[in-house]
Scaffold this active site. Sequence first.
Site, PDB file in Angstrom:
ATOM      1  N   ASP A   1      27.501  23.028 -15.133  1.00 15.77           N
ATOM      2  CA  ASP A   1      27.519  21.573 -15.037  1.00 15.77           C
ATOM      3  C   ASP A   1      28.400  21.650 -13.572  1.00 15.77           C
ATOM      4  O   ASP A   1      29.322  22.402 -13.539  1.00 15.77           O
ATOM      5  CB  ASP A   1      28.470  20.923 -16.040  1.00 15.77           C
ATOM      6  CG  ASP A   1      27.827  20.245 -17.002  1.00 15.77           C
ATOM      7  OD1 ASP A   1      26.464  20.036 -16.404  1.00 15.77           O
ATOM      8  OD2 ASP A   1      27.897  20.076 -18.099  1.00 15.77           O
TER       9      ASP A   1
ATOM     10  N   GLU B   1      20.684  12.682 -23.379  1.00 13.75           N
ATOM     11  CA  GLU B   1      21.786  12.641 -24.360  1.00 13.75           C
ATOM     12  C   GLU B   1      21.807  11.450 -25.172  1.00 13.75           C
ATOM     13  O   GLU B   1      21.860  10.389 -24.240  1.00 13.75           O
ATOM     14  CB  GLU B   1      23.016  13.069 -23.764  1.00 13.75           C
ATOM     15  CG  GLU B   1      24.281  13.124 -24.650  1.00 13.75           C
ATOM     16  CD  GLU B   1      25.530  13.879 -24.394  1.00 13.75           C
ATOM     17  OE1 GLU B   1      25.571  14.503 -23.165  1.00 13.75           O
ATOM     18  OE2 GLU B   1      26.506  13.828 -24.960  1.00 13.75           O
TER      19      GLU B   1
ATOM     20  N   LYS C   1      23.552  21.725 -13.268  1.00 14.51           N
ATOM     21  CA  LYS C   1      23.215  20.566 -13.830  1.00 14.51           C
ATOM     22  C   LYS C   1      24.015  19.390 -13.487  1.00 14.51           C
ATOM     23  O   LYS C   1      25.346  19.607 -13.214  1.00 14.51           O
ATOM     24  CB  LYS C   1      23.310  20.441 -15.502  1.00 14.51           C
ATOM     25  CG  LYS C   1      23.283  19.319 -16.139  1.00 14.51           C
ATOM     26  CD  LYS C   1      22.900  19.378 -17.623  1.00 14.51           C
ATOM     27  CE  LYS C   1      23.797  19.586 -18.387  1.00 14.51           C
ATOM     28  NZ  LYS C   1      25.011  18.549 -18.455  1.00 14.51           N
TER      29      LYS C   1
ATOM     30  N   SER D   1      31.789  20.169 -21.031  1.00 13.34           N
ATOM     31  CA  SER D   1      32.405  20.001 -22.402  1.00 13.34           C
ATOM     32  C   SER D   1      33.649  21.085 -22.542  1.00 13.34           C
ATOM     33  O   SER D   1      34.329  21.007 -23.183  1.00 13.34           O
ATOM     34  CB  SER D   1      31.657  20.046 -23.256  1.00 13.34           C
ATOM     35  OG  SER D   1      30.618  21.297 -23.154  1.00 13.34           O
TER      36      SER D   1
HETATM   37  O1  KIV Z   1      28.873  19.522 -21.254  1.00 11.51           O
HETATM   38  C1  KIV Z   1      28.050  19.772 -22.015  1.00 11.51           C
HETATM   39  O2  KIV Z   1      28.379  20.553 -23.092  1.00 11.51           O
HETATM   40  C2  KIV Z   1      26.896  19.131 -21.925  1.00 11.51           C
HETATM   41  C3  KIV Z   1      25.937  19.171 -23.207  1.00 11.51           C
HETATM   42  C4  KIV Z   1      26.350  18.222 -23.928  1.00 11.51           C
HETATM   43  C5  KIV Z   1      24.414  19.032 -22.613  1.00 11.51           C
HETATM   44  O3  KIV Z   1      26.585  18.597 -20.755  1.00 11.51           O
END
Ligand code: KIV
Length: 282
Positions: free
Chosen positions: A96, A194, A125, A58
Site C-alpha cells: 500500500d 471495499e 496499491k 492496515s
Molecule cells: O490495508 C489493507 O489492509 C487494505 C485491505 C483492506 C484491502 O487495503
Amino acid sequence: MPDRAHPLQPAPRQGVPEIRARKRSAGSDPLVMITAYDYPSARIADHAGVDLLLVGDSLANVVLGFDDTLQVGVSDMEHHVAAVARARPRALLVADMPWMSYHLTVEDSLSNAARLIRAGAEAVKLEGGRRRLGVVEALIGAEIPVMGHLGLTPQSVHAMGGYRVQARRREAAEELVEDAKALAGAGCFAVVLEAVPDVVAARVTATLEVPTIGIGAGAACDGQVLVFHDLLGLSEAKAPKFVRRYADLADVAVQAISSWASDVRAGSFPADAETYHLPEAP
Ligand code: KIV
C-alpha cells in the site's frame, strides 16, 4: 518452516500479467489475497497458498495499534515490506502507498513508490479513482504495476464521515463504475472494491477486463481479500460484517502464555531437559 511441514502446497508463482488475466468470467479460479506485515505472517500465508500478499496500511491498526491508517508513512511501510520480502513469498507482493505519499506531486509519488519497490514490493496499491489518474499513469509509465482501491477507502475516513458502506445510491454507484473504468483504462492490473453493495461490485466486475478483489463487496468479485489478524482472530477490534474468522489465535496465545507463566511460578519451568549442564568431570 520447511515446506514438507505443510500439507497445502503453495500455488505456482504468478506475476502481474498472470494475475491481471485472472477473470472468473474467463474460467479462472477466484484470486486469494491476504495482508501480511512481517516475516512470519508472510511465511504462514504463503505456505497456505495465497495468490497475493498485501502489505496493507492496515498495519497502522492491526499491528501498530493506531485508530486509523493515516498514521503510517513510507518509512513504516518500507520497513514492513522488506520484512515480508525476506520471506521470499511465491505470492505476488503488493504494498500500500500510505496516505500523503501520492497526494502531493507526481515526482514525490514516483520516488515514494520506488522506495516500496526497492524494499521488495512487486506492485503498489493506492486509493481513489479518477482523482488519482495522473499518479497512476506516471507510476505505470515508470514500470510500477498499480492496483486500484475503490469504495470504502480508509485513507478518506474523515472525508467519508466514518467507515461506511459506499456507493449505495445510484449516482455514487455510477461514479464508482466510472472510476473503476478509468483505473483499468490507465493500466491498473486489478482493483480492490471495499464495502460496496454486491450488485455494484458485480457490475464493476462485469465491466472491467482486469480482476476485482472484494472485501465486503460480495461473491461476484474475481477475488477476495481479508486482513490476516481478522481472519485468524488476532485483532481485538469488533470485526466488520464481512470478516469470517477462521481461528481464535489470540485465545490460544493467551492460554499458552498463561500456562507457561503458571509453570514458572510453580517452579516446573525450566525442567532438567531444558537446562544446560556442565560436562561431567572425567
Ligand atoms: O490495508 C489493507 O489492509 C487494505 C485491505 C483492506 C484491502 O487495503
